[in-house]
Design an enzyme around this catalytic site. Structure first.
Site, PDB file in Angstrom:
ATOM      1  CE  LYS A  14      -2.223  -0.914   3.752  1.00 31.94           C
ATOM      2  NZ  LYS A  14      -1.514  -2.137   4.128  1.00 31.94           N
ATOM      3  NE  ARG A  89      -6.365   1.213  10.797  1.00 36.76           N
ATOM      4  CZ  ARG A  89      -5.244   0.531  10.854  1.00 36.76           C
ATOM      5  NH1 ARG A  89      -5.216  -0.653  11.380  1.00 36.76           N
ATOM      6  NH2 ARG A  89      -4.135   1.050  10.378  1.00 36.76           N
ATOM      7  NE  ARG A 128       7.534  -3.301   5.873  1.00 44.44           N
ATOM      8  CZ  ARG A 128       6.210  -3.224   5.988  1.00 44.44           C
ATOM      9  NH1 ARG A 128       5.481  -2.714   5.009  1.00 44.44           N
ATOM     10  NH2 ARG A 128       5.605  -3.673   7.067  1.00 44.44           N
ATOM     11  NE  ARG A 134       7.284  -0.012   8.139  1.00 43.84           N
ATOM     12  CZ  ARG A 134       6.201   0.111   7.384  1.00 43.84           C
ATOM     13  NH1 ARG A 134       6.316   0.388   6.101  1.00 43.84           N
ATOM     14  NH2 ARG A 134       5.006  -0.044   7.904  1.00 43.84           N
ATOM     15  NE  ARG A 145       0.964  -2.866  11.298  1.00 35.02           N
ATOM     16  CZ  ARG A 145       1.917  -2.914  10.377  1.00 35.02           C
ATOM     17  NH1 ARG A 145       3.094  -3.450  10.646  1.00 35.02           N
ATOM     18  NH2 ARG A 145       1.708  -2.424   9.177  1.00 35.02           N
TER      19      ARG A 145
END
Length: 193
Positions: A14, A89, A128, A134, A145
């Protein structure tokens, strides 16, 4: 006005695709996560409320999230459109967004869901994490998540499907090929200025 919601679980792409869409269609990016952080950093009244809720381990209520989102949209009155990130959401949030946009004489143009399977998500996030490290790619946080996306957030899709606004796009493949698929969907919308 072009108003998009881009859906997908963590690792679906995204963020990457949103930036490309923002550049191509000159959209304003509204990320609820970014709004929370900005309000907390700037110690606004809403930011203080959010900070207190988070410190107490509570979820930020819809009315605060919606107030921040509306304030940000109002700040960009001349926008050609918006891409909503991390919102809605829940169905209640989707309904509130619809009401807000109607009050501004516009609406959600389309909702695009990036379809990516669990194996690919795990591979991408591992990659990633190596590159960007991150904080939200921590294994435990990430599992929460992804679980939240598949148990709660994905429940918003039927709301938009009933309105004929939902399109699913294969989120696996080359970044540019996925972007081309997204653009084909967006370009198919009959957009009235």
């Amino acid at each position: 006005m072009l108003n998009l919601v881009l859906f997908g679980p963590p690792g679906a792409g995204k963020g990457t695709q949103s930036q490309k869409l923002i550049d191509k269609y000159q959209l304003i990016h509204i990320s609820t996560g970014d709004l929370f952080r900005a309000h907390i950093t700037n110690q606004t009244d809403l930011g203080k409320k959010v900070s207190e809720l988070i410190a107490n381990g509570e979820l930020v209520p819809d009315e605060i999230t919606i107030a921040m989102l509306e304030e940000e949209a109002d700040r960009n009155k001349d926008a050609k459109g918006f891409i909503f990130d991390g919102f809605p959401r829940t169905v209640a949030q989707a309904q509130a967004l619809d009401l807000f946009l109607i009050s501004k004489e516009t609406k959600i143009t389309g909702v695009i869901a990036l379809d990516v399977d669990q194996d690919e998500l795990s591979r991408r996030i591992a990659e990633r994490k190596k590159i960007s490290n991150r904080a939200d790619d921590d294994a435990e946080k990430l599992k929460r998540r992804i679980d939240e996306y598949f148990s709660k957030t994905v429940q918003v899709l039927p709301y938009y499907e009933e309105q004929g606004k939902l399109t699913k796009v294969n989120g696996i493949g080359e970044i540019d090929a996925i972007f081309a698929s997204l653009c084909a969907v967006i370009d198919s919308y009959q957009i009235n200025p």
